[in-house]
Design a protein around this motif. Sequence first.
Motif, PDB file in Angstrom:
ATOM      1  N   PHE A 141     -11.012 -14.656  13.694  1.00 19.58           N
ATOM      2  CA  PHE A 141     -10.373 -13.522  14.446  1.00 19.58           C
ATOM      3  C   PHE A 141     -11.346 -12.205  14.496  1.00 19.58           C
ATOM      4  O   PHE A 141     -11.312 -11.464  15.488  1.00 19.58           O
ATOM      5  N   LEU A 142     -11.750 -11.770  13.192  1.00 20.88           N
ATOM      6  CA  LEU A 142     -12.463 -10.604  13.014  1.00 20.88           C
ATOM      7  C   LEU A 142     -13.665 -10.580  13.704  1.00 20.88           C
ATOM      8  O   LEU A 142     -14.112  -9.756  14.238  1.00 20.88           O
ATOM      9  N   PHE A 143     -14.336 -11.720  13.611  1.00 18.51           N
ATOM     10  CA  PHE A 143     -15.765 -12.099  14.341  1.00 18.51           C
ATOM     11  C   PHE A 143     -15.434 -11.783  15.956  1.00 18.51           C
ATOM     12  O   PHE A 143     -16.511 -11.108  16.540  1.00 18.51           O
ATOM     13  N   ILE A 144     -14.556 -12.652  16.403  1.00 17.72           N
ATOM     14  CA  ILE A 144     -14.201 -12.241  17.888  1.00 17.72           C
ATOM     15  C   ILE A 144     -13.945 -10.909  18.435  1.00 17.72           C
ATOM     16  O   ILE A 144     -14.437 -10.481  19.315  1.00 17.72           O
ATOM     17  N   GLY A 145     -13.207 -10.104  17.343  1.00 15.62           N
ATOM     18  CA  GLY A 145     -12.931  -8.795  17.645  1.00 15.62           C
ATOM     19  C   GLY A 145     -14.115  -7.868  17.754  1.00 15.62           C
ATOM     20  O   GLY A 145     -14.329  -7.111  18.533  1.00 15.62           O
ATOM     21  N   ILE A 146     -15.152  -8.053  16.853  1.00 14.54           N
ATOM     22  CA  ILE A 146     -16.132  -7.463  16.715  1.00 14.54           C
ATOM     23  C   ILE A 146     -17.074  -7.691  17.772  1.00 14.54           C
ATOM     24  O   ILE A 146     -17.817  -6.764  18.218  1.00 14.54           O
ATOM     25  N   LEU A 147     -17.211  -9.030  18.160  1.00 13.39           N
ATOM     26  CA  LEU A 147     -18.112  -9.283  19.148  1.00 13.39           C
ATOM     27  C   LEU A 147     -17.492  -8.911  20.580  1.00 13.39           C
ATOM     28  O   LEU A 147     -18.166  -8.354  21.516  1.00 13.39           O
ATOM     29  N   PHE A 148     -16.130  -8.601  20.649  1.00 14.88           N
ATOM     30  CA  PHE A 148     -15.605  -8.052  22.122  1.00 14.88           C
ATOM     31  C   PHE A 148     -15.758  -6.590  21.930  1.00 14.88           C
ATOM     32  O   PHE A 148     -15.922  -6.106  23.286  1.00 14.88           O
ATOM     33  N   CYS A 149     -15.764  -5.745  21.068  1.00 17.17           N
ATOM     34  CA  CYS A 149     -16.206  -4.278  20.933  1.00 17.17           C
ATOM     35  C   CYS A 149     -17.455  -4.165  21.300  1.00 17.17           C
ATOM     36  O   CYS A 149     -17.751  -3.286  21.889  1.00 17.17           O
ATOM     37  N   THR A 150     -18.432  -5.103  20.600  1.00 18.44           N
ATOM     38  CA  THR A 150     -19.754  -4.770  21.107  1.00 18.44           C
ATOM     39  C   THR A 150     -20.277  -4.930  22.519  1.00 18.44           C
ATOM     40  O   THR A 150     -21.003  -4.234  22.817  1.00 18.44           O
ATOM     41  N   ALA A 151     -19.519  -6.010  22.958  1.00 20.65           N
ATOM     42  CA  ALA A 151     -19.762  -6.208  24.486  1.00 20.65           C
ATOM     43  C   ALA A 151     -19.287  -5.082  25.236  1.00 20.65           C
ATOM     44  O   ALA A 151     -19.928  -4.555  26.352  1.00 20.65           O
ATOM     45  N   THR A 152     -18.095  -4.698  24.995  1.00 23.54           N
ATOM     46  CA  THR A 152     -17.624  -3.561  25.903  1.00 23.54           C
ATOM     47  C   THR A 152     -18.633  -2.199  25.412  1.00 23.54           C
ATOM     48  O   THR A 152     -18.844  -1.544  26.489  1.00 23.54           O
ATOM     49  N   CYS A 153     -18.816  -2.032  24.150  1.00 27.27           N
ATOM     50  CA  CYS A 153     -19.848  -0.796  24.151  1.00 27.27           C
ATOM     51  C   CYS A 153     -21.181  -0.912  24.808  1.00 27.27           C
ATOM     52  O   CYS A 153     -21.648   0.300  25.338  1.00 27.27           O
ATOM     53  N   ALA A 154     -21.538  -2.016  24.669  1.00 26.51           N
ATOM     54  CA  ALA A 154     -23.000  -2.380  25.628  1.00 26.51           C
ATOM     55  C   ALA A 154     -22.897  -2.325  26.872  1.00 26.51           C
ATOM     56  O   ALA A 154     -23.864  -1.612  27.510  1.00 26.51           O
ATOM     57  N   GLN A 155     -21.665  -2.400  27.579  1.00 28.02           N
ATOM     58  CA  GLN A 155     -21.515  -2.181  28.837  1.00 28.02           C
ATOM     59  C   GLN A 155     -21.544  -0.648  29.393  1.00 28.02           C
ATOM     60  O   GLN A 155     -21.955  -0.275  30.626  1.00 28.02           O
ATOM     61  N   ALA A 156     -20.747   0.114  28.333  1.00 27.91           N
ATOM     62  CA  ALA A 156     -20.484   1.437  28.563  1.00 27.91           C
ATOM     63  C   ALA A 156     -21.836   1.996  28.789  1.00 27.91           C
ATOM     64  O   ALA A 156     -22.733   1.894  28.107  1.00 27.91           O
ATOM     65  N   GLY A 157     -21.792   3.195  29.601  1.00 24.28           N
ATOM     66  CA  GLY A 157     -23.282   3.847  29.747  1.00 24.28           C
ATOM     67  C   GLY A 157     -24.203   3.266  30.738  1.00 24.28           C
ATOM     68  O   GLY A 157     -25.339   3.569  30.922  1.00 24.28           O
ATOM     69  N   THR A 158     -23.628   2.198  31.492  1.00 21.35           N
ATOM     70  CA  THR A 158     -24.902   1.601  32.503  1.00 21.35           C
ATOM     71  C   THR A 158     -24.439   1.947  34.061  1.00 21.35           C
ATOM     72  O   THR A 158     -25.148   1.528  34.709  1.00 21.35           O
ATOM     73  N   THR A 159     -23.499   2.833  33.975  1.00 21.12           N
ATOM     74  CA  THR A 159     -23.257   3.358  35.497  1.00 21.12           C
ATOM     75  C   THR A 159     -22.958   4.797  35.704  1.00 21.12           C
ATOM     76  O   THR A 159     -22.800   5.441  34.399  1.00 21.12           O
TER      77      THR A 159
END
Length: 93
Positions: free
Chosen positions: A6-24
């Motif tokens: 669950f911790l790994f999935i949570g970190i992966l989700f946060c990383t994916a969200t942050c990676a998309q931020a700042g592209t528009t």
Amino acid sequence: MRIRSFLFIGILFCTATCAQAGTTGKITGRILSKEGNEPIPGANIILMNTGLGALAGVDGYYHIINIPPGTYTITVRAMGFESHKIEKVRVSV
């Protein structure tokens, strides 16, 4: 073991969200009349050749968000006014 997954999935989700931020980017502004500089509520602001646009608020302000970087033509339309085109508006990240 279950807590780690669950911790790994949570970190992966946060990383994916942050990676998309700042592209528009975003376009924001205020629609005013030429005579008297009065706000024009309800004016339509349209980014040509996209599905993006906004409606000016009571005070004339508008915001268009999640715009991919590039150069655009904006058309402004309001009842009782001539439409107005603004060309070569550049949006960056």
